[in-house]
Design an enzyme around this catalytic site. Structure first.
Site, PDB file in Angstrom:
ATOM      1  N   HIS A  75      -7.181  29.053  23.117  1.00 28.32           N
ATOM      2  CA  HIS A  75      -8.164  30.086  23.434  1.00 28.32           C
ATOM      3  C   HIS A  75      -7.566  31.090  24.402  1.00 28.32           C
ATOM      4  O   HIS A  75      -7.034  30.707  25.457  1.00 28.32           O
ATOM      5  CB  HIS A  75      -9.404  29.452  24.062  1.00 28.32           C
ATOM      6  CG  HIS A  75     -10.427  30.433  24.522  1.00 28.32           C
ATOM      7  ND1 HIS A  75     -11.120  30.308  25.710  1.00 28.32           N
ATOM      8  CD2 HIS A  75     -10.894  31.578  23.951  1.00 28.32           C
ATOM      9  CE1 HIS A  75     -11.956  31.310  25.851  1.00 28.32           C
ATOM     10  NE2 HIS A  75     -11.845  32.101  24.791  1.00 28.32           N
ATOM     11  N   SER A  76      -7.621  32.369  24.061  1.00 26.65           N
ATOM     12  CA  SER A  76      -7.250  33.449  24.969  1.00 26.65           C
ATOM     13  C   SER A  76      -5.817  33.261  25.479  1.00 26.65           C
ATOM     14  O   SER A  76      -4.876  33.249  24.672  1.00 26.65           O
ATOM     15  CB  SER A  76      -8.278  33.512  26.102  1.00 26.65           C
ATOM     16  OG  SER A  76      -8.188  34.711  26.816  1.00 26.65           O
ATOM     17  N   TYR A  77      -5.618  33.090  26.786  1.00 29.44           N
ATOM     18  CA  TYR A  77      -4.282  32.804  27.332  1.00 29.44           C
ATOM     19  C   TYR A  77      -3.632  31.608  26.652  1.00 29.44           C
ATOM     20  O   TYR A  77      -2.403  31.554  26.494  1.00 29.44           O
ATOM     21  CB  TYR A  77      -4.414  32.582  28.842  1.00 29.44           C
ATOM     22  CG  TYR A  77      -3.385  31.689  29.468  1.00 29.44           C
ATOM     23  CD1 TYR A  77      -2.066  32.114  29.666  1.00 29.44           C
ATOM     24  CD2 TYR A  77      -3.742  30.409  29.899  1.00 29.44           C
ATOM     25  CE1 TYR A  77      -1.127  31.271  30.263  1.00 29.44           C
ATOM     26  CE2 TYR A  77      -2.810  29.573  30.496  1.00 29.44           C
ATOM     27  CZ  TYR A  77      -1.507  30.004  30.671  1.00 29.44           C
ATOM     28  OH  TYR A  77      -0.581  29.173  31.257  1.00 29.44           O
ATOM     29  N   GLY A  79      -3.317  31.032  23.712  1.00 25.41           N
ATOM     30  CA  GLY A  79      -2.506  31.476  22.586  1.00 25.41           C
ATOM     31  C   GLY A  79      -1.050  31.671  22.956  1.00 25.41           C
ATOM     32  O   GLY A  79      -0.147  31.433  22.153  1.00 25.41           O
ATOM     33  N   HIS A 222     -16.598  35.860  24.310  1.00 27.23           N
ATOM     34  CA  HIS A 222     -15.327  35.214  24.623  1.00 27.23           C
ATOM     35  C   HIS A 222     -15.525  33.776  25.097  1.00 27.23           C
ATOM     36  O   HIS A 222     -14.602  32.976  25.029  1.00 27.23           O
ATOM     37  CB  HIS A 222     -14.609  36.027  25.708  1.00 27.23           C
ATOM     38  CG  HIS A 222     -13.162  35.688  25.868  1.00 27.23           C
ATOM     39  ND1 HIS A 222     -12.226  35.913  24.884  1.00 27.23           N
ATOM     40  CD2 HIS A 222     -12.482  35.141  26.914  1.00 27.23           C
ATOM     41  CE1 HIS A 222     -11.026  35.524  25.305  1.00 27.23           C
ATOM     42  NE2 HIS A 222     -11.165  35.040  26.536  1.00 27.23           N
TER      43      HIS A 222
END
Length: 242
Positions: A75-77, A79, A222
């Site tokens: 998720h988010s960072y 990745g 998000h």
């Protein structure tokens, strides 16, 4: 069919915060792991912990648990982290799943992929806090968890922890572009996610870097892990299946 999922959290989060999503996947018969990355554990040095450390902590987790055929979701960072793990131990991974997550090219940092005002803000916060960044509440409320009511936004903000800014600054080091990796890849796009402005979107700006990939879209912000964990679990399952 029962599959193995590893859910990798984003910045300011821990693995424990992914447990509500994990429970829905376990109810569907899957095995689910929710590790916490180096840099977000109690006592971690936020000044010195970098992207390499976070990646190494996840590789170590997969190897220590001897996990194979993993559906690895970031998720988010997260990745940034799963991209490196796929480069280093591809034999353990069945499919990469990015949930509104960063997809780096070799030599890019997370800061290269976000608006300049975020970079300046986080650098300033880190300089005043020995390398640690805490997300300001107004950004959390308006851009990250915009589908929550005020009570849930405040409650979940209290669960966040300071994040090492060095992980945002460090450059990706990938021997193979994500698009060339011989792995299944999926991208989950929550359609009301404004953590990045829609002029610099998660999808297709970042998702298309995966080359051939499966797109799964759903409503949500998000932080769908907090606002509707069952809906997110459904999206992860659809993204993760063969």
């Amino acid at each position: 069919m029962a599959d193995t999922y590893v859910l990798v959290h984003g910045a300011w989060h821990t693995g424990e915060l992914m447990e509500p999503v994990a429970r829905h996947l376990r109810d569907r018969g899957h095995t689910v792991h929710c590790p916490t990355l180096a840099g977000n554990r109690p006592g971690d040095n936020r000044r010195t912990t970098g992207l390499t450390d976070a990646v190494a902590s996840l590789v170590d987790y997969l190897e220590t648990q001897d996990l194979k055929d993993v559906r690895l979701m970031g998720h988010s960072y997260g990745g940034m982290v799963i991209s490196h793990v796929a480069d280093q131990v591809p034999s353990r991974i069945r499919r990469l799943v990015y949930w509104n997550a960063f997809v780096p090219l070799d030599g890019e940092s997370l800061n290269d992929l976000v608006p300049p005002h975020y970079v300046a803000l986080f650098d300033g916060i880190a300089a005043a806090n020995d390398g640690a960044v805490m997300l300001p509440y107004p950004i959390w409320r308006e851009a990250f968890i915009n589908d929550a009511d005020a009570a849930l936004a405040e409650k979940t903000y209290g669960w966040l922890n300071p994040h090492p800014n060095k992980t945002f600054v460090d450059k990706a080091r990938l021997s193979t572009p994500l698009a060339a990796m011989n792995l299944g890849k999926s991208y989950i796009n929550c359609q009301q996610d404004t953590a990045l402005p829609h002029s610099l979107p998660w999808h297709p700006r970042l998702s298309e870097r995966l080359g051939l990939f499966r797109l799964v879209e759903c409503a949500g912000s998000h932080e769908l892990c907090f606002t509707d964990p069952e809906r997110l679990a459904d999206a992860i399952e659809r993204a993760g299946r063969d």
